[in-house]
Design a protein around this motif. Structure first.
Motif, PDB file in Angstrom:
ATOM      1  N   ILE A 113       2.444   6.850  -4.469  1.00 14.91           N
ATOM      2  CA  ILE A 113       3.583   7.412  -3.758  1.00 14.91           C
ATOM      3  C   ILE A 113       3.562   8.932  -3.820  1.00 14.91           C
ATOM      4  CG2 ILE A 113       6.090   7.369  -3.590  1.00 14.91           C
ATOM      5  CD1 ILE A 113       5.999   4.839  -5.324  1.00 14.91           C
ATOM      6  N   SER A 114       3.671   9.570  -2.657  1.00 18.53           N
ATOM      7  CA  SER A 114       3.821  11.020  -2.602  1.00 18.53           C
ATOM      8  C   SER A 114       5.219  11.312  -2.077  1.00 18.53           C
ATOM      9  CB  SER A 114       2.746  11.626  -1.693  1.00 18.53           C
ATOM     10  OG  SER A 114       3.151  11.517  -0.361  1.00 18.53           O
ATOM     11  N   PRO A 115       5.686  12.564  -2.173  1.00 17.52           N
ATOM     12  CA  PRO A 115       7.042  12.850  -1.690  1.00 17.52           C
ATOM     13  C   PRO A 115       7.234  12.434  -0.234  1.00 17.52           C
ATOM     14  CG  PRO A 115       6.182  14.738  -2.859  1.00 17.52           C
ATOM     15  CD  PRO A 115       5.063  13.747  -2.771  1.00 17.52           C
ATOM     16  N   GLY A 169       2.570  14.888 -11.311  1.00 16.98           N
ATOM     17  CA  GLY A 169       3.341  13.665 -11.208  1.00 16.98           C
ATOM     18  C   GLY A 169       3.098  12.767 -12.410  1.00 16.98           C
ATOM     19  N   VAL A 208       3.026   8.139  -9.050  1.00 12.79           N
ATOM     20  CA  VAL A 208       3.941   9.003  -8.320  1.00 12.79           C
ATOM     21  C   VAL A 208       3.431  10.418  -8.476  1.00 12.79           C
ATOM     22  CG1 VAL A 208       6.302   9.813  -8.155  1.00 12.79           C
ATOM     23  CG2 VAL A 208       5.852   7.444  -8.769  1.00 12.79           C
ATOM     24  N   THR A 209       3.025  11.018  -7.365  1.00 10.73           N
ATOM     25  CA  THR A 209       2.356  12.313  -7.477  1.00 10.73           C
ATOM     26  C   THR A 209       2.864  13.284  -6.435  1.00 10.73           C
ATOM     27  OG1 THR A 209       0.205  13.387  -7.370  1.00 10.73           O
ATOM     28  CG2 THR A 209       0.465  11.401  -6.071  1.00 10.73           C
ATOM     29  N   GLU A 210       2.837  14.549  -6.807  1.00  7.54           N
ATOM     30  CA  GLU A 210       3.335  15.588  -5.912  1.00  7.54           C
ATOM     31  C   GLU A 210       2.474  15.737  -4.675  1.00  7.54           C
ATOM     32  OE1 GLU A 210       4.595  19.462  -7.749  1.00  7.54           O
ATOM     33  OE2 GLU A 210       5.981  18.597  -6.324  1.00  7.54           O
ATOM     34  N   ARG A 211       1.167  15.617  -4.884  1.00  9.18           N
ATOM     35  CA  ARG A 211       0.258  15.757  -3.749  1.00  9.18           C
ATOM     36  C   ARG A 211      -0.754  14.634  -3.819  1.00  9.18           C
ATOM     37  NH1 ARG A 211      -1.122  22.105  -3.449  1.00  9.18           N
ATOM     38  NH2 ARG A 211       1.017  22.709  -3.089  1.00  9.18           N
ATOM     39  N   TYR A 265       9.533   7.572  -3.344  1.00 13.63           N
ATOM     40  CA  TYR A 265       9.256   8.632  -4.307  1.00 13.63           C
ATOM     41  C   TYR A 265      10.529   9.024  -5.041  1.00 13.63           C
ATOM     42  CZ  TYR A 265       7.508  13.201  -5.928  1.00 13.63           C
ATOM     43  OH  TYR A 265       7.134  14.290  -6.673  1.00 13.63           O
ATOM     44  N   LEU A 311       8.827  16.510 -15.058  1.00 14.97           N
ATOM     45  CA  LEU A 311       9.386  15.764 -13.934  1.00 14.97           C
ATOM     46  C   LEU A 311      10.680  16.357 -13.395  1.00 14.97           C
ATOM     47  CD1 LEU A 311       8.687  12.032 -14.726  1.00 14.97           C
ATOM     48  CD2 LEU A 311       7.294  13.735 -13.605  1.00 14.97           C
ATOM     49  N   LEU A 338      10.143  18.407 -10.377  1.00 15.24           N
ATOM     50  CA  LEU A 338       9.790  17.534  -9.261  1.00 15.24           C
ATOM     51  C   LEU A 338      11.039  16.927  -8.637  1.00 15.24           C
ATOM     52  CD1 LEU A 338       6.876  17.810 -10.243  1.00 15.24           C
ATOM     53  CD2 LEU A 338       6.677  15.338 -10.194  1.00 15.24           C
ATOM     54  N   ASN A 378      12.370  17.493  -4.911  1.00 16.09           N
ATOM     55  CA  ASN A 378      12.546  16.337  -4.049  1.00 16.09           C
ATOM     56  C   ASN A 378      13.950  16.282  -3.446  1.00 16.09           C
ATOM     57  OD1 ASN A 378      13.106  12.974  -4.103  1.00 16.09           O
ATOM     58  ND2 ASN A 378      11.357  13.793  -3.021  1.00 16.09           N
TER      59      ASN A 378
END
Lengths: 81, 286
Positions: A7-9, A62, A74-77, B45, B217, B220, B224
């Motif tokens: 999963i990315s943002p 992430g 779950v990762t940012e990019r 996410y 996190l 993040l 988000n």
């Protein structure tokens, strides 16, 4: 089998079952097989490799979470290689 | 037939305008669909992040993390306003601007020093016009915002919050309830209000440690939140535009009916009069 989602943002890049996976954790690679203990770890920058035809993803930051054979990356990019 | 020709011209222009508004409506519908897809695909996410944060969070951690710091008194705050780059979407932008002005007035009345960060040409234009000093100006991303855009906007603000320069950060953005309802809303994204825990979490192996995971996190999560506000505002813009253009198209249709009726009536009147004149002329010859 492991149920894996990447999963990315912006979207869910992968969702499905794989045999095993190797993820780039913050301190080196970590391999996950079925029946892994619940785990949560931060991710670094590197390649996430899913076994079989599921392919590889370039990830950065992430976390990775394992609970009851469900793996969530779950990762940012994230980018499919 | 001077009146007739004039009416004909007006019918023509109204038809052309209706053609434009109808096209814009269809374009906005398609864009709204895509923007909504982005809103939906951003959900997993966000859910994953808030689930993990809530399972790691405990109240005694709050004092150790700068992002969770609850200042006793707000002295300096940042207000991030998200608007659209384009107009022709009904009251969408003016609603957002009004909400931002209300928040600004409320904060300033309680003695808070507020700085403005604005995304979207409409908001920028307005606040420049009223002579506000803008700290950040971002344009050109409102239609298709990415997670990187959100990061660029928030990261500087976040580090200033952590260093104690700012005591609170608010975001004014649109909620997408439906295409007909896109009300503005204000959200306080810093200090972070951690999501509430639901049920017990399994006993995780944590690597490196709960503290480090949390400190990684939390940023993040903040990013988000802004990203979600951005995509929802983008969807709201298209929804509002669709609604505005639909009513413009409907109104043009009604106007055309009236104009056509008047045109036909004057045309008939002119013909009747001509016949009467001819008959009158023939009668005079006998």
């Amino acid at each position: 089998m492991l149920k894996v989602s990447v999963i990315s943002p912006e979207k869910v890049l992968f969702e499905g079952e794989v045999e095993s996976l190797v993820a780039p954790a913050f301190d080196g690679e970590v391999g996950i097989l079925t029946s892994h203990a619940p785990m949560m770890t931060l991710l670094g920058k590197g390649t996430l490799r899913l076994a079989g035809s599921a392919g590889s993803y370039q990830v950065e930051g992430g976390f990775l979470q394992v609970v009851d054979n469900n793996v969530r990356v779950v990762t940012e990019r994230a980018e499919k290689l | 037939m001077a009146k007739g020709r004039e009416l004909k011209g007006r019918i023509k222009t109204t038809e052309n305008t209706r053609k434009i508004t109808r096209t814009m409506e269809m374009v906005a519908t398609a864009k709204m669909k895509r923007a909504l897809d982005r809103v939906t695909s951003a959900r997993p996410y966000a859910n994953a992040l808030s689930e993990v944060l809530s399972s790691l969070y405990s109240p005694d951690l709050a004092e150790r993390f700068p992002l969770l710091r609850q200042p006793e008194q707000e002295r300096r705050a940042a207000l991030i306003l998200l608007t659209a780059d384009r107009g022709l979407c009904g009251g969408f932008n003016s609603n957002l601007i009004r909400e931002a002005r209300n928040q600004l007035a409320r904060l300033r009345a309680s003695g808070v020093d507020v700085e403005l960060h604005i995304e979207g040409r409409r908001g920028v234009g307005y606040f420049r016009y009223v002579g506000e000093a803008l700290t950040t100006v971002v344009t050109g991303i409102s239609e298709k915002p990415t997670a990187d855009n959100a990061r660029e906007i928030i990261d500087g603000i976040m580090s200033r919050f952590m260093s104690g320069e700012l005591d609170a950060v608010y975001v004014v953005s649109a909620q997408f309830k439906s295409a007909l309802s896109t009300p503005p809303a204000t959200q306080k994204i810093l200090p972070v209000a951690p999501p509430q825990r639901k049920g017990g979490a399994p006993d995780y192996i944590l690597a490196p440690s709960a503290d480090e995971i949390l400190s990684d996190l939390l940023p993040l999560y903040v990013r988000n939140q802004l990203y979600r506000a951005l995509v929802e505002t983008a969807a709201g813009e298209q929804g509002a535009r669709r609604t505005a253009m639909k009513s413009a198209t409907d109104n043009a249709g009604e106007m055309l009916n009236v104009l056509r009726r008047t045109y036909n009536r004057t045309r008939q009147a002119a013909i009747t009069q001509e016949i009467a004149e001819i008959v009158g002329g023939a009668a005079a010859l006998e």
